[in-house]
Design an enzyme around this catalytic site. Sequence first.
Site, mmCIF file in Angstrom:
data_model
loop_
_atom_site.group_PDB
_atom_site.id
_atom_site.type_symbol
_atom_site.label_atom_id
_atom_site.label_comp_id
_atom_site.label_asym_id
_atom_site.label_seq_id
_atom_site.Cartn_x
_atom_site.Cartn_y
_atom_site.Cartn_z
ATOM 1 N N CYS A 32 11.712 -21.641 -6.623
ATOM 2 C CA CYS A 32 10.413 -20.598 -6.729
ATOM 3 C C CYS A 32 10.018 -20.668 -5.186
ATOM 4 C CB CYS A 32 9.529 -21.371 -7.647
ATOM 5 S SG CYS A 32 10.272 -21.122 -9.477
ATOM 6 N N ASP A 63 1.159 2.468 -19.462
ATOM 7 C CA ASP A 63 0.627 2.550 -20.607
ATOM 8 C C ASP A 63 0.547 1.139 -21.497
ATOM 9 O OD1 ASP A 63 3.512 2.020 -20.761
ATOM 10 O OD2 ASP A 63 4.091 3.876 -21.836
#
Length: 258
Positions: free
Chosen positions: A71, A162
């Site tokens: 990460c 949206d």
Amino acid sequence: MVEGKSCSVPSGTEAYAKLYPDKSSDGQLRLGNVVPDFHAETTQGPMHWYEYIEGSWAILFSHPADFTPVCTTEIGRLALKYDALKSKGVKLATLSCDKVDDHTKWMDDVVAHCENNVTIDFPIIGDESREVSIAYGMLDPSNKDDKGLPLTCRAVFVIGPDKKLKLMMNYPASVGRNMDEIMRCVEALQLSAKHSVATPANWPNNHESIGKKGWAFLLPTVSPADAQQYFPDHHTCKVPSGVEYLRLSNIGRETTEE
């Protein structure tokens, strides 16, 4: 990278989107669903997720924990893509289950380890309660308080203006995410939403053998009449079945060499 004027095809993008429900029947987050809202603390202060992403494309990029090797490289590589994502109207945030204070310390390591001179200009969400992770299906609720089990999966969520989930990827701890692929997916999703097309496998490096490199398929929902009206130069690939469904459009072809 792409060319062509935007066209509003009645039987295209909007109709295709309606094939996905706004909410799943079992409460699990799936493609096409409206993503959950949340409030959280981040490295850039308090966040209201819906307010942060309002009207924009967005990426939520999760990590199982701070100070983890894979990460650390991912955050650095993501930082290198930040300006390009921002130029496409994409809001970016990452998440880890550790404290925000730990995130801040971790970012010093990220910057030091990355061979480029990067800054981390996007927020890192703290999710100690695991509430966001559970809401987004990254962690089974029964595992919430079990310290002996793995934390959240390493996931990528691409969300449309949206507030609906457009793409989701899950990775194991042993495989680092490819930021070029994430950028390619964002470009493909935006292209599809704008022009009622679907990108073939390996787009934009597709169909070069027939001189159609970077061309994209018309969505199955685009009627033959609309195909003629809105994509008059489209090319239908001939196949043994005789079914005319492989309809390529030069919307989306590469116009510059990478």
